[in-house]
Structures are given as C-alpha cells and as structure tokens.
Write an enzyme that holds these catalytic residues in place. Structure first.
Site, short mmCIF file in Angstrom:
data_model
loop_
_atom_site.label_atom_id
_atom_site.label_comp_id
_atom_site.label_asym_id
_atom_site.label_seq_id
_atom_site.Cartn_x
_atom_site.Cartn_y
_atom_site.Cartn_z
CB CYS B 87 -0.96 -0.06 1.20
SG CYS B 87 -2.35 1.07 1.05
CG HIS B 195 -3.28 -3.68 3.49
ND1 HIS B 195 -2.31 -3.02 4.20
CD2 HIS B 195 -3.95 -2.73 2.80
CE1 HIS B 195 -2.39 -1.71 3.97
NE2 HIS B 195 -3.38 -1.51 3.11
CD GLU B 197 -0.57 -5.67 6.00
OE1 GLU B 197 -0.28 -6.24 4.94
OE2 GLU B 197 -0.91 -4.47 6.07
#
Lengths: 94, 243
Positions: B87, B195, B197
């Site tokens: 990002c 993302h 994560e």
C-alpha cells in the site's frame, strides 16, 4: 539576488484528472455553461537566493525534477520574478 | 531457521504492527526499523508497511523516499535482499524509483476500504513463490491512491518480463491492466496495493495473505542474503541476477 518562485504542478496531458472532471461537470449547475478543460493541480511558492535568474531557474528545475513533480504523471511550470529591491541590496548569493 | 523481517516505520506509518503480528503469527521474527536508521543489517527481508508516511504530503511517498533508511533499503535490495512494499510502502517504492510507474488517485476519487479478489500471475517475484499462478486470493484493500499507472513502454516491459505479480479480478480503482502488484527486474522488490498482513489468519476473515508472507518467513534454501553475497563475490557472467 532573491527571487520569488511559483511552481505549478499539474497532471500531464493524457493522465485522467478526476478532480478537474468532477468540477467541470458541476459548473453548469452554477450557471457556468462555457467553461471547459478544467485541470486541478498544485501551486507551490517559495523564495530562492541565486546569482542570477538563470541560476535560480536551474536550481528550481532540479527541485521540480527531484521532488515537487513526479514525472511519471505530472509536469511543472516555473515562474520566477526578482524580489523588488533585491538587486540594489547587493545580492546575498552573489 | 525462521526468517527475520525488518518492518520500516516512517512517521505516519500505521500498519507496522499488523505486519509484525502477521510475520510472528506465521512463525517468523519481526522487528521495527525506524526510518532514521542508516542500516538494516541482520534481517532477511524488509517490509515497508501501509499508512501515511510523512503525512503523504506533496504526494504519497514523495518525502519518505528521502528518509535516511531508504539508502539502506536500496543497498539491501541491490544485494538481493527481499523487499515488500504494501500500500503506502508500494507508493514509497515507486517514488524512490525502486519500482516503475506511479500510483494515482483512484478512479472516481473514491477511497476504497473493502476486500477484493486478486489473481496471482506467473511472475519472477519472490512473493508469489509459494502460490500457483492463477490462484485467486481474497485480500483487503484500503487506499485512496492505488490507481497504478505507467508509460505504455513500461507496461509492455512489465508484461514481457513477467513482472506483474497480481491483478484485480474486478478492477476497483482504475489501475492500468488491472495491476495490483508488480516486481522489479530481479524479482526481489515487490509492491502490492492489497494488504496480505490483514488476511494472514482465518480469524481476520481470510488467511489468503499467508501464502505470500510465508515467502519471507521461510527463505528458500540457497537464496538467503549470505548465499547471494557469496555468489556475487565470485566471477560470473556479466549481468547475472542475484536472485
């Protein structure tokens, strides 16, 4: 000499400018029927001390290239004007 | 041996703890690296996390690119170290010139915070090493400037050199060629808008991101930094890649 600089950063031709397009679409509702080609950018003002206008321009061009504009999507126009009285004061950077 | 992942923190980063949590949850070690650090020694991989580095002033990544740590990130990558920008981290890598192109405001000026389907492409990137090309992952996105763009010649290169890491199945932001992530020529620097994560464990709604992040937790044999440094020291064909 001291120079006032104005850098206008805008999206390059051909790069979509959704802010400009949205503004342009909104204008007829306010009665502005004849406005077209709206592009939204940034104006950045600062002062530069340099020997002469050519030196000031070279420094500002480098500043645009390295930081103020992203050449992938943006271009910059630089306007320079000497500070009134700056020459008479002797020129700090000379 | 588990991989040690450095997570770079700029003033304004806000996803660094999510990355640490994910890396540790997947069995790796993670440490935060402040943007003022001049060295990133002792890590096997680096993540530039999401957020608003330096307030995203001027343009996302425009100021972060001059943070002291970026010189270290650059030489780490030049030595073959694995670097993932997620990002805002992707935006920093493009501004730093470590990845080509730029990320513009989303089409329709819409801030996007949702979960999207992303297709993993056949690419030379390290991050998709464990994922079969064609795999579709459900990953969160959360960005205003995720609309990837580049010169037509650059796009042709990215395609020809298999450097498009992932594409959106249903393009949410106007990105050229539906691009959600790209890699550099060597395949060791990757930028992703989604993302991973935030999707490393089913508890978060999806564990699809784990297959990507595990590539940093489990460095492949013979491709560790030490091994590539050694390989680099021996005379080899000119232009040989470290990774």
């Amino acid at each position: 000499m001291r120079f006032h600089a104005l850098v206008e950063v805008r999206l390059r031709a051909g790069i979509a400018d959704p802010q400009g397009a949205t503004l342009e679409r909104a204008l007829p509702a306010l009665g502005f029927e004849s406005v077209e080609g709206v592009r939204v950018g940034k104006a950045i003002r600062f002062d530069v001390d340099a020997f002469d206008e050519a030196a000031a321009r070279a420094e500002i061009d480098e500043l645009c290239r390295r930081l103020l504009a992203n050449p992938v999507i943006e271009e910059a126009d630089v306007s320079i004007s000497p500070e009134p009285g700056s020459m008479a004061a002797g020129g700090r950077a000379g | 041996m588990s991989g040690r992942v450095g997570v770079v923190v700029f003033p304004g980063s806000n996803c660094e703890h999510d990355v640490v949590e994910a890396i540790e949850g997947l069995g790796g070690d993670a440490e935060l690296v402040w943007h003022g650090a001049r060295s990133v020694a002792q890590v096997d991989a680096l993540v530039l996390p999401g957020g608003f580095a330096h307030g995203d002033y001027l343009r996302p990544g425009a100021i972060a690119r001059f943070s002291p740590v970026m010189d270290a990130v650059r030489s780490f990558a030049a030595d073959g170290g694995l670097v993932l920008g997620v990002c805002n981290g992707f935006q920093v890598l493009t501004e730093a010139g470590m990845l080509p192109g730029a990320l513009q405001k989303n089409r329709h000026l819409r801030f996007l915070c949702t979960t999207v389907s992303v297709r993993i492409e056949r690419s030379r990137s390290f991050i998709s090493r464990l994922a079969r090309p064609g795999t579709v992952l459900r990953l969160p996105i959360n960005h205003f400037e995720g609309n990837y763009t580049c010169e037509p010649e650059t796009l042709a290169e990215l395609r020809a050199e298999e450097r498009i890491v992932a594409r959106y199945c249903d393009n949410p932001n106007g990105s050229i060629d539906d691009i959600a992530g790209i890699t550099n020529e060597a395949g060791n620097v990757v930028g992703l808008m989604p993302h991973p994560e935030r999707a490393y464990d089913a508890l978060l709604g999806s564990s699809d991101g784990a297959i990507l992040l595990r590539t940093m937790v489990e460095p492949p044999r013979g491709r560790s930094r030490a091994a590539t440094a050694e390989a680099g020291a021996t005379p080899g064909p000119a232009g040989s890649r470290l990774v």
